[in-house]
Design a protein around this motif. Structure first.
Motif, PDB file in Angstrom:
ATOM      1  N   ASP A 239       0.860  -1.174   0.000  1.00  0.00           N
ATOM      2  CA  ASP A 239       0.000   0.000   0.000  1.00  0.00           C
ATOM      3  C   ASP A 239       0.900   1.229   0.000  1.00  0.00           C
ATOM      4  O   ASP A 239       2.112   1.126   0.194  1.00  0.00           O
ATOM      5  CB  ASP A 239      -0.897  -0.008   1.247  1.00  0.00           C
ATOM      6  CG  ASP A 239      -2.112   0.922   1.119  1.00  0.00           C
ATOM      7  OD1 ASP A 239      -2.309   1.522   0.042  1.00  0.00           O
ATOM      8  OD2 ASP A 239      -2.851   1.041   2.114  1.00  0.00           O
ATOM      9  N   LYS A 240       0.302   2.396  -0.175  1.00  0.00           N
ATOM     10  CA  LYS A 240       1.094   3.621  -0.146  1.00  0.00           C
ATOM     11  C   LYS A 240       1.627   3.853   1.269  1.00  0.00           C
ATOM     12  O   LYS A 240       1.036   3.405   2.261  1.00  0.00           O
ATOM     13  CB  LYS A 240       0.279   4.808  -0.641  1.00  0.00           C
ATOM     14  CG  LYS A 240      -0.957   5.086   0.154  1.00  0.00           C
ATOM     15  CD  LYS A 240      -1.774   6.182  -0.497  1.00  0.00           C
ATOM     16  CE  LYS A 240      -3.145   6.205   0.151  1.00  0.00           C
ATOM     17  NZ  LYS A 240      -4.139   6.855  -0.633  1.00  0.00           N
ATOM     18  N   LYS A 241       2.741   4.548   1.341  1.00  0.00           N
ATOM     19  CA  LYS A 241       3.405   4.859   2.610  1.00  0.00           C
ATOM     20  C   LYS A 241       3.553   6.372   2.685  1.00  0.00           C
ATOM     21  O   LYS A 241       4.532   6.940   2.195  1.00  0.00           O
ATOM     22  CB  LYS A 241       4.781   4.185   2.693  1.00  0.00           C
ATOM     23  CG  LYS A 241       4.786   2.702   2.422  1.00  0.00           C
ATOM     24  CD  LYS A 241       3.997   1.930   3.434  1.00  0.00           C
ATOM     25  CE  LYS A 241       4.033   0.441   3.101  1.00  0.00           C
ATOM     26  NZ  LYS A 241       2.998  -0.290   3.768  1.00  0.00           N
ATOM     27  N   PRO A 242       2.581   7.079   3.269  1.00  0.00           N
ATOM     28  CA  PRO A 242       2.635   8.543   3.276  1.00  0.00           C
ATOM     29  C   PRO A 242       3.795   9.086   4.116  1.00  0.00           C
ATOM     30  O   PRO A 242       4.077   8.597   5.203  1.00  0.00           O
ATOM     31  CB  PRO A 242       1.287   8.971   3.845  1.00  0.00           C
ATOM     32  CG  PRO A 242       0.630   7.752   4.366  1.00  0.00           C
ATOM     33  CD  PRO A 242       1.388   6.558   3.917  1.00  0.00           C
ATOM     34  N   MET A 243       4.441  10.096   3.553  1.00  0.00           N
ATOM     35  CA  MET A 243       5.550  10.772   4.220  1.00  0.00           C
ATOM     36  C   MET A 243       5.288  12.272   4.167  1.00  0.00           C
ATOM     37  O   MET A 243       4.607  12.755   3.263  1.00  0.00           O
ATOM     38  CB  MET A 243       6.873  10.449   3.516  1.00  0.00           C
ATOM     39  CG  MET A 243       7.201   8.980   3.353  1.00  0.00           C
ATOM     40  SD  MET A 243       7.444   8.068   4.892  1.00  0.00           S
ATOM     41  CE  MET A 243       8.982   8.728   5.473  1.00  0.00           C
ATOM     42  N   ARG A 244       5.856  13.008   5.112  1.00  0.00           N
ATOM     43  CA  ARG A 244       5.707  14.463   5.167  1.00  0.00           C
ATOM     44  C   ARG A 244       7.087  15.092   5.089  1.00  0.00           C
ATOM     45  O   ARG A 244       7.983  14.775   5.871  1.00  0.00           O
ATOM     46  CB  ARG A 244       5.031  14.870   6.470  1.00  0.00           C
ATOM     47  CG  ARG A 244       4.899  16.380   6.669  1.00  0.00           C
ATOM     48  CD  ARG A 244       4.279  16.747   8.017  1.00  0.00           C
ATOM     49  NE  ARG A 244       2.993  16.096   8.219  1.00  0.00           N
ATOM     50  CZ  ARG A 244       2.758  15.141   9.143  1.00  0.00           C
ATOM     51  NH1 ARG A 244       3.716  14.737   9.942  1.00  0.00           N
ATOM     52  NH2 ARG A 244       1.569  14.601   9.265  1.00  0.00           N
TER      53      ARG A 244
ATOM     54  N   TYR B 129      12.128  13.531   5.312  1.00  0.00           N
ATOM     55  CA  TYR B 129      10.706  13.214   5.412  1.00  0.00           C
ATOM     56  C   TYR B 129      10.453  12.450   6.700  1.00  0.00           C
ATOM     57  O   TYR B 129      11.299  11.655   7.128  1.00  0.00           O
ATOM     58  CB  TYR B 129      10.266  12.307   4.255  1.00  0.00           C
ATOM     59  CG  TYR B 129      10.320  12.944   2.902  1.00  0.00           C
ATOM     60  CD1 TYR B 129       9.199  13.577   2.384  1.00  0.00           C
ATOM     61  CD2 TYR B 129      11.470  12.900   2.128  1.00  0.00           C
ATOM     62  CE1 TYR B 129       9.229  14.158   1.122  1.00  0.00           C
ATOM     63  CE2 TYR B 129      11.513  13.472   0.872  1.00  0.00           C
ATOM     64  CZ  TYR B 129      10.397  14.091   0.373  1.00  0.00           C
ATOM     65  OH  TYR B 129      10.424  14.672  -0.869  1.00  0.00           O
ATOM     66  N   GLU B 130       9.296  12.660   7.302  1.00  0.00           N
ATOM     67  CA  GLU B 130       8.893  11.838   8.432  1.00  0.00           C
ATOM     68  C   GLU B 130       7.666  11.030   8.025  1.00  0.00           C
ATOM     69  O   GLU B 130       6.861  11.467   7.184  1.00  0.00           O
ATOM     70  CB  GLU B 130       8.626  12.658   9.682  1.00  0.00           C
ATOM     71  CG  GLU B 130       7.456  13.591   9.592  1.00  0.00           C
ATOM     72  CD  GLU B 130       7.247  14.428  10.857  1.00  0.00           C
ATOM     73  OE1 GLU B 130       6.122  14.926  11.020  1.00  0.00           O
ATOM     74  OE2 GLU B 130       8.186  14.583  11.651  1.00  0.00           O
ATOM     75  N   ALA B 131       7.552   9.864   8.620  1.00  0.00           N
ATOM     76  CA  ALA B 131       6.400   9.003   8.319  1.00  0.00           C
ATOM     77  C   ALA B 131       5.138   9.627   8.879  1.00  0.00           C
ATOM     78  O   ALA B 131       5.142  10.180   9.971  1.00  0.00           O
ATOM     79  CB  ALA B 131       6.630   7.617   8.921  1.00  0.00           C
ATOM     80  N   VAL B 132       4.075   9.530   8.115  1.00  0.00           N
ATOM     81  CA  VAL B 132       2.768   9.984   8.564  1.00  0.00           C
ATOM     82  C   VAL B 132       2.032   8.768   9.117  1.00  0.00           C
ATOM     83  O   VAL B 132       1.799   7.811   8.386  1.00  0.00           O
ATOM     84  CB  VAL B 132       1.969  10.628   7.402  1.00  0.00           C
ATOM     85  CG1 VAL B 132       0.562  10.984   7.854  1.00  0.00           C
ATOM     86  CG2 VAL B 132       2.713  11.837   6.859  1.00  0.00           C
TER      87      VAL B 132
END
Length: 191
Positions: free
Chosen positions: A163-168, A184-187
């Motif tokens: 699945d997608k792995k959202p990052m900020r 980037y940090e993990a969301v």
């Protein structure tokens, strides 16, 4: 609690293979001599000074262990003194000081490290470990040093995920001749 930080040199097209050019990859050496780039040296030292421990696969460990114990200077002293954790089923007797082999399930072992250590547990290279930890939401931060080159071939940092792995994006910096450092940090979604 520890924080898993992936720190990698990466090309514009996502390749991480052989940045130094000493692994025999035909397109290797795309980073160039870091010793000749003071801004990259400072970046490496600053990161090492903020690191609690290193986490690596066997091949990355052997690459580091073949180089750093014989070196001197502030960066070498720091890397040599850090705790090093190596995920491997084949490494029997690690020679580099402060090294521990993690033989069990990588997810369990890394989860234990995160519980036991306070501070940053930095993963340099080791794309197989990165892929596994990304898939299971154990990576807390990505620090990507993106070099202005397209290689067109080679091992890439990221593989397929379920699945997608959202990052900020939390920080950007540019060095010298266009090396972009993106953090980037993990969301994490609330459950």
């Amino acid at each position: 609690m520890g924080k898993i930080v992936v720190s990698d040199n990466i090309s514009l097209d996502g390749v991480i293979q052989d940045p130094a050019g000493d692994e025999g990859f035909r397109r290797g050496g795309w980073v160039g001599p870091i010793k000749d780039r003071p801004e990259l040296n400072k970046l490496a030292l600053d990161e090492a000074l903020g690191t609690e421990a290193l986490l690596m696969g066997r091949r990355t460990y052997e690459w580091f262990a073949a180089r750093w114990p014989s070196r001197s200077g502030e960066l070498a002293n720091r890397l040599n003194s850090l705790s090093k954790y190596v995920v491997s089923s084949t490494l029997e007797h690690p020679q580099w000081n402060n090294s521990t082999v993690l033989r069990g399930d990588v997810l369990d072992e890394v989860s234990k490290l995160k519980d036991e250590l306070n501070g940053e547990i930095v993963i340099p290279a080791s794309f197989r470990i990165v892929r596994t930890l990304m898939e299971h939401h154990l990576v807390d931060e990505l620090r990507l040093k993106i070099f202005p080159v397209v290689l067109g071939a080679g091992e890439r940092l990221f593989g397929e995920t379920s699945d997608k792995k959202p990052m900020r994006l939390v920080d950007t910096q540019t060095l010298g001749d266009g090396v972009a450092i993106l953090t980037y940090e993990a969301v994490r979604h609330a459950s």
